[in-house]
Design a protein around this motif. Structure first.
Motif, mmCIF file in Angstrom:
data_model
loop_
_atom_site.group_PDB
_atom_site.id
_atom_site.type_symbol
_atom_site.label_atom_id
_atom_site.label_comp_id
_atom_site.label_asym_id
_atom_site.label_seq_id
_atom_site.Cartn_x
_atom_site.Cartn_y
_atom_site.Cartn_z
ATOM 1 N N GLN A 223 64.411 -12.336 -33.022
ATOM 2 C CA GLN A 223 65.033 -11.786 -33.739
ATOM 3 C C GLN A 223 65.209 -12.255 -35.148
ATOM 4 N N ALA B 296 71.062 -13.675 -36.348
ATOM 5 C CA ALA B 296 71.840 -13.729 -35.869
ATOM 6 C C ALA B 296 72.737 -11.901 -35.450
ATOM 7 N N ALA C 62 70.764 -10.183 -34.065
ATOM 8 C CA ALA C 62 70.865 -10.106 -32.171
ATOM 9 C C ALA C 62 72.107 -9.376 -31.689
ATOM 10 N N HIS D 54 79.572 -10.679 -25.691
ATOM 11 C CA HIS D 54 78.219 -11.533 -27.146
ATOM 12 C C HIS D 54 78.861 -13.021 -26.886
ATOM 13 N N ASP E 87 77.658 -15.374 -30.084
ATOM 14 C CA ASP E 87 77.642 -15.714 -31.566
ATOM 15 C C ASP E 87 77.590 -17.524 -31.836
ATOM 16 N N SER F 67 75.084 -11.670 -23.329
ATOM 17 C CA SER F 67 74.202 -12.049 -24.126
ATOM 18 C C SER F 67 74.376 -13.450 -25.054
ATOM 19 N N ASN G 86 73.351 -15.686 -28.482
ATOM 20 C CA ASN G 86 72.449 -15.707 -30.428
ATOM 21 C C ASN G 86 72.548 -17.023 -30.639
ATOM 22 N N ASN H 105 70.987 -19.711 -34.132
ATOM 23 C CA ASN H 105 69.698 -19.600 -35.271
ATOM 24 C C ASN H 105 69.269 -21.045 -35.763
ATOM 25 N N SER I 76 65.876 -16.172 -35.204
ATOM 26 C CA SER I 76 67.137 -16.339 -34.295
ATOM 27 C C SER I 76 66.758 -15.727 -33.459
ATOM 28 N N MET J 112 67.347 -15.659 -29.122
ATOM 29 C CA MET J 112 68.563 -14.631 -28.352
ATOM 30 C C MET J 112 68.163 -14.244 -27.208
#
Length: 544
Positions: A186, A189, A192, A310, A312, A337, A339, A341, A353, A355
């Motif tokens: 992506q 973030a 994402a 998710h 991050d 999911s 994610n 960077n 990024s 993911m």
């Protein structure tokens, strides 16, 4: 008839344009070029020469970047007065364009790759990544599908598998040749998080309607609720705004981390109120303090409640390639999911990024729009990935080239060494702060970020930051933790060394001492009828 173009437009050729006047209507006139005029065009020979010049300019810029003030000394609107109000009608000389880079552009640049830059988080940069970006621009493919450029799609799939294995992600996130999950690049973030939230929203609406056909989509939509930390990035809250759903902020423990018990209580209360919890965004390495939500506690709750989790890890995720930091990722097996960077801390230039999703069908189901002009014969074969279904935009650049170049140039060991160096520099800065009784550390230093402040009021720390910014020798930004104004010192540049950290700390101490002297308050102590004045610092101790 023959028409000769003006010589100023031809630059390097004197081609003639012949207009065939046969035909009854002007629109039917046929135009013949005896050759293609190079109207302001750069040919291959000049491109070779200018390209080498640009590489030299970039190398000189980066080699001498610490000689430039890290923060620009310009006022809003400065640039408009330096360039014309309209685009040029005639071609301009390339040399003039290059001269204007220094005259117009550089005065307004914040030099993110200067070793005097300690703001935000790192923006990764390396020469292999820059070269890969050049090649990406030259190839210029728009890789929205496998057919649009097979190498663009297939290299991305493999690079995300490489990176996932470097992180030791669970097998369910690795695409391989037959996996249900997989990775995608992506832009940021922020994208994402939005993608994950929208996919989770689509999934819960479909699930609720399947079990309760009488419910309308609008009824379900109005009851959806999501959760994230009070210290999560602002982009998480923005994703909820774009997604049109309620997002609730979860309070944290003394280490600024979200705990399972707190989340579980909020979910139970919302379910009792008739709401539908559907999405949790946990953060590993928060922006204010690099705190880590306890995903080993949050994950089982989300799985039990059928809530999409998710994770991050925009900044901190790069460090998980180091075995000593990998335990901070424990619990990722519960996530839907994940994610982070590489363009922050893995030497890959913006934008990149990474993911991963556990089930790609969740993304494709939410974003699949398949008009005839985008179809191709291999899309139903099960052998290819069309990344246009994994993102919001249609077009995408060949960003995986940067990953391929960097991973092969540095190797895993080289990337681990780079990350460990940044962490060690942050630890050195922490020691310097702790050695001065006028300062305090405000959060545990785990990676490359140090949160610190002068002991005393928020106002005195604001004044310190204002003075640092005004002098432009180093660049910092603040955060707020428990209503306290905090200075963030992030190790950012690839070229940062211990001497830069030492110089930065000396600069900060000097300014702090000046402010303490200016801001000292007087305490009158009456003794024998005489007023004795003691100069006290903000901590209440007599100033040295």
């Amino acid at each position: 008839m023959s028409l000769v173009l003006p010589t100023h437009a031809l630059k390097r050729t004197t081609c003639r344009l012949r207009v065939d006047t046969k035909g009854e209507h002007p629109a039917s006139k046929r135009v013949h070029w005896s050759c293609l005029p190079e109207i302001g065009r750069m040919d291959v020979a000049e491109f070779r020469r200018r390209g080498k010049e640009m590489v030299d300019y970039i190398a000189d810029y980066l080699e001498n970047i610490e000689q430039r003030p890290v923060y620009p000394d310009v006022e809003p609107g400065y640039l408009r007065n330096l360039i014309p109000s309209e685009a040029p009608v005639e071609p301009e000389d390339y040399n003039d364009i290059i001269k204007d880079v220094e005259r117009v552009i550089m005065p307004g640049i914040t030099h993110w790759h200067s070793p005097h830059f300690y703001a935000y988080f790192a923006a990764a940069s390396s020469y292999p990544a820059m070269l890969a970006d050049m090649l990406c621009g030259a190839i210029g493919c728009i890789g929205f599908s496998w057919a649009a450029s097979p190498a663009c799609t297939e290299l991305e799939t493999v690079m995300l598998d490489w990176l996932g294995k470097m992180l030791k992600l669970p097998e369910c996130f690795i695409a391989g040749t037959s996996g249900r999950g997989g990775g995608v690049i992506q832009g940021t973030a922020s994208e994402a998080t939005l993608i994950a939230l929208l996919a989770a929203r689509c999934k819960v609406i479909n699930r609720m309607r399947a079990s309760n056909p009488q419910l309308s989509e609008s009824e379900i939509f109005s009851k959806l609720v999501s959760y994230t930390s009070i210290y999560s990035h602002s982009s998480v809250e923005r994703a909820a705004l774009i997604g049109g759903v309620t997002m609730k902020k979860v309070s944290t423990d003394k280490n600024f981390a979200v705990r399972g018990e707190t989340l579980k209580k909020m979910i139970e209360e919302d379910k009792a109120a008739g709401l539908i919890p559907f999405f949790v965004c946990a953060t590993l390495g928060t922006t204010p303090s690099c705190a880590f939500d306890r995903i080993t506690e949050l994950g089982p709750i989300c799985n039990e409640e059928n809530i999409w989790m998710h994770v991050d890890a925009a900044y901190a995720g790069s460090a998980f390639i180091c075995p000593e930091f990998r335990p901070l990722l424990n619990g990722i097996e519960f996530a839907d999911s994940f994610n982070f960077n590489p363009h922050k801390w893995l030497l890959i230039n913006f934008d990149c990024s990474a993911m991963w999703v556990k089930n790609r069908a969740d993304l494709i189901g939410a974003f699949n729009v398949d008009p005839l002009y985008l179809k191709h014969e291999n899309q139903e074969s099960g052998l290819v990935t069309d990344y246009r279904h994994w993102q919001i935009p249609l077009g995408r650049r060949f960003r995986s080239l940067k990953m391929w170049f960097v991973f092969r140039t540095y190797g895993i060991q080289g990337l681990q060494t780079y990350i460990r160096k940044h962490v060690s520099l942050a630890k050195e800065f922490e020691k310097m702060v702790l050695a001065d009784e006028n300062f305090e550390i405000c959060a545990e230093v785990i990676m490359g970020l140090v949160c610190f402040r002068l002991k005393g009021s928020n106002e005195i720390n604001q004044k310190l930051l204002e003075r640092i910014t005004k002098l432009r020798e180093i660049h910092l930004v603040p955060c707020q933790l428990e209503e306290r104004f905090i200075l963030r010192f992030a190790i950012c540049a690839r070229t940062t060394e211990l001497r830069h950290i030492q110089r930065a700390w000396s600069h900060i101490k000097k300014l702090a001492y000046e402010i303490l002297q200016e801001s000292s308050h007087c305490l009158k102590v009456y003794s024998c009828g005489h007023a004795v004045i003691e100069m006290l610092g903000p901590s209440g101790r007599t100033a040295a």
